[in-house]
Design an enzyme around this catalytic site. Structure first.
Site, mmCIF file in Angstrom:
data_model
loop_
_atom_site.group_PDB
_atom_site.id
_atom_site.type_symbol
_atom_site.label_atom_id
_atom_site.label_comp_id
_atom_site.label_asym_id
_atom_site.label_seq_id
_atom_site.Cartn_x
_atom_site.Cartn_y
_atom_site.Cartn_z
ATOM 1 N NE ARG A 77 47.021 40.937 42.351
ATOM 2 C CZ ARG A 77 45.826 41.001 42.901
ATOM 3 N NH1 ARG A 77 44.755 40.709 42.179
ATOM 4 N NH2 ARG A 77 45.677 41.343 44.163
ATOM 5 C CG HIS A 121 45.064 38.064 48.053
ATOM 6 N ND1 HIS A 121 45.079 38.322 46.698
ATOM 7 C CD2 HIS A 121 43.773 37.784 48.363
ATOM 8 C CE1 HIS A 121 43.845 38.187 46.211
ATOM 9 N NE2 HIS A 121 43.040 37.844 47.212
ATOM 10 C CD GLU A 166 39.327 42.315 46.274
ATOM 11 O OE1 GLU A 166 38.975 42.248 45.077
ATOM 12 O OE2 GLU A 166 38.901 41.543 47.151
ATOM 13 C CG ASN A 294 41.129 43.421 42.320
ATOM 14 O OD1 ASN A 294 41.996 43.623 41.476
ATOM 15 N ND2 ASN A 294 41.354 42.770 43.443
ATOM 16 C CE1 TYR A 296 36.080 38.653 39.944
ATOM 17 C CE2 TYR A 296 36.637 40.374 41.512
ATOM 18 C CZ TYR A 296 36.976 39.221 40.837
ATOM 19 O OH TYR A 296 38.201 38.635 41.042
ATOM 20 C CD GLU A 351 41.244 39.693 42.509
ATOM 21 O OE1 GLU A 351 40.006 39.479 42.641
ATOM 22 O OE2 GLU A 351 42.038 39.638 43.456
#
Length: 446
Positions: A77, A121, A166, A294, A296, A351
């Protein structure tokens, strides 16, 4: 240890973004972006770092593809730099920019690595920002035209497309808190950017559908798994408000559910209503093929007497260098939640990764134990979500290599490959060895 096998055909990839790795910002008629401007404003980026050179991927992409192939990477990606293709965001197309991505795509396919393209992005052409950027409705049409150019040029070889990366981050942090490009701090600017970003997404999806291009298209967002700090009803309500102002604000319109009423009211009461025009919500809800996730970490939420009704509670888990908690359970937990919330969409983990700033030892080995440990934990949770019926088809590790981490400059390392920023040498870390083994076995030992 137990071995957790993933479904047959599950795809393993890595992810990057143009401004974070390409460099070559003044080559081949590339236009200026909001990040080229932002990094030159004093105090905006740690250590005054810029993406002028970054990882020099623009010149070293073949070396990087060889590296991916050596690890067994199946899908890559990456994002297109809008300003390489349209230096001024619209108008005359730049053949040199298109030709670079032709070469990159062809080199990936030669190694049997499937390209997955993100159209945006965060690197808006500065010429469009000069006209208002995401605050200007006309940017949505410029984005749709740029998307069509990409579909026309690369659609014969690329079958996985992501419209925006995002939007919650580049709208809020770029327009409300001002800590990312373009560095604006204004609630009205934030409201306009939210709606226009999602409208641009919808227009690009319509272009894709009406053009009959093969493959699939979706959107990806930054997600946090929200957890209550205690068992009180007030805290439970605060968690739902957090989801309204984050996840549902950006996912709801895409899935045809509109903006959360709490958020619409919030902006309207402050005199900055979302700039919705007739037909906009139908465009934004143009059906997509997958949801990019995505993630984290988690967010521990408690009730608060503030404008939004919630706040973050003090962390209870170890903190990583980025300042958030080491919470590997959050990936599987969020996937379960979002699958229930939106009727089990197809999901790609676009992600997921760990900031681990381990440096090479005396022999040049980078034994990034924190990243290895958390990678196993994230994948164990994801495996559990798939076992529970969530439709997850691919996982992209962020990131292939250490790179320019936006306002943090080069101070944060997310790569499974170490980048020596003095020599630009690439050194696979122990986590790269682990990931290669996971790919080879299509599963993880935990």
């Amino acid at each position: 240890m137990a071995f957790l096998a993933f479904p047959e055909g599950f795809q393993w990839g890595v992810a990057t973004a143009a401004y974070q790795i390409e460099g070559a910002v003044h080559e081949d008629d590339r236009g200026m972006t909001i990040w080229d401007t932002f990094v030159r404003q004093p105090g905006r980026v740690q250590n005054g770092d810029t993406g002028d050179v970054a990882c020099d991927h623009y010149h070293r992409y073949r070396e990087d593809i060889e590296l991916m192939a050596s690890l067994g990477i199946q899908t890559y990606r990456f994002s297109l730099a809008w300003s390489r293709i349209y230096p001024f965001g619209r108008g005359a197309v730049n053949e040199k920019g298109l030709a670079f991505y032709d070469r990159l795509i062809d080199a990936l396919l030669e190694k049997n690595i499937q390209p997955a393209i993100t159209l945006y992005h965060w690197d808006l052409p500065q010429a469009l920002q000069d006209l208002g950027g995401w605050m200007n409705r006309e940017t949505t049409d410029a984005f749709a035209a740029y998307a069509k150019t990409a579909f026309d040029r690369f659609g014969d070889r690329v079958t996985r497309w992501i419209t925006l990366n995002e939007p919650i981050v580049f709208t809020e942090m770029g327009h409300r808190t001002g800590v990312m490009a373009p560095g604006i701090r204004d609630l009205g600017a934030y409201a306009r950017a939210i709606h226009h970003a999602l409208l641009a997404h919808g227009k690009a999806v319509r272009v894709f559908r009406e053009g009959g291009y093969r493959g699939e298209i979706g959107i990806t967002n930054a997600n946090t798994f929200y957890e209550p700090a205690d068992d009180s009803p007030e805290t439970a309500a605060a968690v739902e408000r957090a989801r309204d102002f984050d996840t549902r604000l950006f996912h709801g319109p895409v899935f045809g559910r509109g903006y959360p009423a709490t958020v619409v009211k919030h902006f309207a009461e402050r005199g900055v209503p979302l700039p919705i025009e007739p037909g906009d919500m139908e465009v934004i809800a143009t059906p997509t093929d997958f949801l990019g996730v995505n993630l984290y970490s988690r967010g521990l939420i408690q009730a608060a007497n503030n404008s939004v009704g919630f706040t973050y509670a003090p962390p209870r888990l170890p903190l990583l260098p980025m300042g958030y908690e080491a919470a590997p359970h959050a990936l599987g937990a969020f996937v379960r939640w979002v699958s229930r919330e939106y009727d089990r969409p197809r999901i790609y983990i676009t992600e997921n990764g760990v900031c681990d700033n381990t440096e090479p030892d005396a022999s040049g080995v980078v034994d990034d134990t924190t990243r290895q440990e958390l990678l196993r934990g994230f994948l164990a949770g994801l495996h559990g979500a798939i076992a529970d019926g969530c439709d997850v088809r691919a996982y992209y590790q962020w990131s292939l290599m250490d790179n320019f981490e936006w306002a943090f400059g080069y101070s944060k390392r997310f790569g499974i490959v170490y980048t020596d920023y003095r020599t630009l040498a690439r050194i696979p870390k122990k986590s790269a060895e682990l990931y290669a083994e996971i790919i080879r076995r299509n599963g993880v030992e935990v």
